[in-house]
Design a protein around this motif. Structure first.
Motif, PDB file in Angstrom:
ATOM      1  N   HIS A  90       0.850  -1.185   0.000  1.00 60.52           N
ATOM      2  CA  HIS A  90       0.000   0.000   0.000  1.00 60.52           C
ATOM      3  C   HIS A  90       0.886   1.235   0.000  1.00 60.52           C
ATOM      4  CE1 HIS A  90      -3.472  -2.504   0.823  1.00 60.52           C
ATOM      5  NE2 HIS A  90      -2.738  -3.099   1.744  1.00 60.52           N
ATOM      6  N   ILE A  91       0.607   2.161  -0.883  1.00 58.30           N
ATOM      7  CA  ILE A  91       1.365   3.398  -0.977  1.00 58.30           C
ATOM      8  C   ILE A  91       0.407   4.557  -0.741  1.00 58.30           C
ATOM      9  CG2 ILE A  91       2.742   4.877  -2.479  1.00 58.30           C
ATOM     10  CD1 ILE A  91       3.639   2.305  -3.933  1.00 58.30           C
ATOM     11  N   TRP A  92       0.744   5.397   0.241  1.00 54.67           N
ATOM     12  CA  TRP A  92      -0.075   6.553   0.542  1.00 54.67           C
ATOM     13  C   TRP A  92       0.622   7.799   0.032  1.00 54.67           C
ATOM     14  CZ3 TRP A  92       0.248   2.428   3.855  1.00 54.67           C
ATOM     15  CH2 TRP A  92      -0.958   1.854   4.241  1.00 54.67           C
ATOM     16  N   LYS A  93       0.013   8.483  -0.924  1.00 58.12           N
ATOM     17  CA  LYS A  93       0.559   9.754  -1.394  1.00 58.12           C
ATOM     18  C   LYS A  93       0.468  10.760  -0.262  1.00 58.12           C
ATOM     19  CE  LYS A  93      -0.389   9.240  -6.251  1.00 58.12           C
ATOM     20  NZ  LYS A  93      -0.980   9.816  -7.454  1.00 58.12           N
ATOM     21  N   ASP A  94       1.447  11.618  -0.174  1.00 59.10           N
ATOM     22  CA  ASP A  94       1.468  12.662   0.853  1.00 59.10           C
ATOM     23  C   ASP A  94       1.325  12.078   2.257  1.00 59.10           C
ATOM     24  OD1 ASP A  94       1.655  14.610  -1.188  1.00 59.10           O
ATOM     25  OD2 ASP A  94      -0.523  14.555  -1.435  1.00 59.10           O
ATOM     26  N   PHE A  95       1.974  10.948   2.509  1.00 55.39           N
ATOM     27  CA  PHE A  95       1.910  10.296   3.816  1.00 55.39           C
ATOM     28  C   PHE A  95       2.398  11.224   4.917  1.00 55.39           C
ATOM     29  CE2 PHE A  95       4.073   7.717   7.095  1.00 55.39           C
ATOM     30  CZ  PHE A  95       2.972   7.037   7.584  1.00 55.39           C
ATOM     31  N   CYS A  96       3.453  11.970   4.621  1.00 56.18           N
ATOM     32  CA  CYS A  96       3.932  12.960   5.583  1.00 56.18           C
ATOM     33  C   CYS A  96       4.550  14.125   4.805  1.00 56.18           C
ATOM     34  CB  CYS A  96       4.940  12.362   6.567  1.00 56.18           C
ATOM     35  SG  CYS A  96       6.445  11.742   5.839  1.00 56.18           S
ATOM     36  N   THR A  97       4.641  15.250   5.459  1.00 56.51           N
ATOM     37  CA  THR A  97       5.235  16.423   4.826  1.00 56.51           C
ATOM     38  C   THR A  97       6.756  16.271   4.817  1.00 56.51           C
ATOM     39  OG1 THR A  97       5.492  17.619   6.903  1.00 56.51           O
ATOM     40  CG2 THR A  97       3.369  17.877   5.737  1.00 56.51           C
ATOM     41  N   GLU A  98       7.435  17.125   4.058  1.00 55.47           N
ATOM     42  CA  GLU A  98       8.902  17.092   4.050  1.00 55.47           C
ATOM     43  C   GLU A  98       9.447  17.376   5.443  1.00 55.47           C
ATOM     44  OE1 GLU A  98      11.207  18.999   1.009  1.00 55.47           O
ATOM     45  OE2 GLU A  98       9.554  18.797  -0.415  1.00 55.47           O
ATOM     46  N   ALA A  99       8.828  18.292   6.163  1.00 55.98           N
ATOM     47  CA  ALA A  99       9.273  18.617   7.521  1.00 55.98           C
ATOM     48  C   ALA A  99       9.104  17.406   8.439  1.00 55.98           C
ATOM     49  CB  ALA A  99       8.503  19.808   8.064  1.00 55.98           C
ATOM     50  N   GLU A 100       7.981  16.686   8.322  1.00 54.71           N
ATOM     51  CA  GLU A 100       7.760  15.491   9.140  1.00 54.71           C
ATOM     52  C   GLU A 100       8.773  14.402   8.776  1.00 54.71           C
ATOM     53  OE1 GLU A 100       2.966  15.717   9.992  1.00 54.71           O
ATOM     54  OE2 GLU A 100       3.670  14.996   8.043  1.00 54.71           O
ATOM     55  N   ALA A 101       9.079  14.263   7.495  1.00 50.03           N
ATOM     56  CA  ALA A 101      10.064  13.267   7.058  1.00 50.03           C
ATOM     57  C   ALA A 101      11.441  13.584   7.638  1.00 50.03           C
ATOM     58  CB  ALA A 101      10.120  13.205   5.541  1.00 50.03           C
ATOM     59  N   ARG A 102      11.829  14.861   7.643  1.00 50.52           N
ATOM     60  CA  ARG A 102      13.116  15.255   8.241  1.00 50.52           C
ATOM     61  C   ARG A 102      13.119  14.970   9.737  1.00 50.52           C
ATOM     62  NH1 ARG A 102      12.580  19.454   4.552  1.00 50.52           N
ATOM     63  NH2 ARG A 102      11.661  20.811   6.130  1.00 50.52           N
ATOM     64  N   THR A 144      13.400  11.167  10.249  1.00 52.73           N
ATOM     65  CA  THR A 144      14.756  10.716   9.933  1.00 52.73           C
ATOM     66  C   THR A 144      15.726  11.095  11.042  1.00 52.73           C
ATOM     67  OG1 THR A 144      14.311  10.907   7.575  1.00 52.73           O
ATOM     68  CG2 THR A 144      16.610  10.841   8.232  1.00 52.73           C
ATOM     69  N   ALA A 145      15.629  12.338  11.530  1.00 54.24           N
ATOM     70  CA  ALA A 145      16.509  12.778  12.617  1.00 54.24           C
ATOM     71  C   ALA A 145      16.271  11.940  13.865  1.00 54.24           C
ATOM     72  CB  ALA A 145      16.281  14.257  12.908  1.00 54.24           C
ATOM     73  N   PHE A 146      14.995  11.678  14.184  1.00 51.13           N
ATOM     74  CA  PHE A 146      14.673  10.874  15.356  1.00 51.13           C
ATOM     75  C   PHE A 146      15.285   9.483  15.235  1.00 51.13           C
ATOM     76  CE2 PHE A 146      12.220   7.741  17.608  1.00 51.13           C
ATOM     77  CZ  PHE A 146      12.125   8.286  18.876  1.00 51.13           C
ATOM     78  N   LEU A 147      15.097   8.835  14.101  1.00 54.63           N
ATOM     79  CA  LEU A 147      15.609   7.477  13.919  1.00 54.63           C
ATOM     80  C   LEU A 147      17.127   7.428  14.007  1.00 54.63           C
ATOM     81  CD1 LEU A 147      13.257   6.185  11.103  1.00 54.63           C
ATOM     82  CD2 LEU A 147      13.253   5.517  13.510  1.00 54.63           C
ATOM     83  N   ASP A 148      17.798   8.447  13.473  1.00 55.29           N
ATOM     84  CA  ASP A 148      19.256   8.454  13.495  1.00 55.29           C
ATOM     85  C   ASP A 148      19.824   8.790  14.872  1.00 55.29           C
ATOM     86  OD1 ASP A 148      19.582   7.646  10.905  1.00 55.29           O
ATOM     87  OD2 ASP A 148      19.819   9.660  10.102  1.00 55.29           O
ATOM     88  N   PHE A 202       6.789  10.352  17.527  1.00 57.03           N
ATOM     89  CA  PHE A 202       5.980   9.173  17.839  1.00 57.03           C
ATOM     90  C   PHE A 202       4.976   9.393  18.961  1.00 57.03           C
ATOM     91  CE2 PHE A 202       9.679   7.100  15.861  1.00 57.03           C
ATOM     92  CZ  PHE A 202       9.026   6.351  14.901  1.00 57.03           C
ATOM     93  N   ARG A 203       4.908  10.586  19.540  1.00 56.57           N
ATOM     94  CA  ARG A 203       4.063  10.798  20.717  1.00 56.57           C
ATOM     95  C   ARG A 203       2.589  10.491  20.456  1.00 56.57           C
ATOM     96  NH1 ARG A 203       5.643  15.689  19.087  1.00 56.57           N
ATOM     97  NH2 ARG A 203       4.073  17.034  18.199  1.00 56.57           N
TER      98      ARG A 203
END
Length: 85
Positions: free
Chosen positions: A11-23, A26-30, A81-82
């Motif tokens: 399943h692919i969701w377009k616009d799943f998250c904004t660019e800011a949310e993606a950053r 990514t920062a959280f995971l790293d 993730f809150r």
């Protein structure tokens, strides 16, 4: 969309998250525990992964909640993730 038709269960969701949310994600995971690992189910891999909230094992075949006394990390309840906690 074409991949979704070719791969059952994908399943692919377009616009799943904004660019800011993606950053932010990514920062959280790293930056947060647990560290990235080159291991999946105790088997060495060529890719990195990390696990939050549950741990799985093939020997014995179990899925369990993490044990903080062993340094295992639960699903985060803050940051990006809150809202999942």
């Amino acid at each position: 969309e074409e991949a979704s038709r070719l791969v059952p269960g994908l399943h692919i969701w377009k616009d799943f998250c904004t660019e800011a949310e993606a950053r932010q994600l990514t920062a959280f995971l790293d930056e947060e525990r647990p560290a990235w690992s080159h291991q999946q189910f105790g088997v060495p891999t060529l890719y990195r992964s990390k696990h939050f909230g549950v741990l799985g094992s093939l020997r014995p075949r179990v899925v369990r909640l993490p044990n903080p006394d062993l340094g295992e990390v639960d699903l985060p309840s803050d940051g990006i993730f809150r809202e999942l906690a």
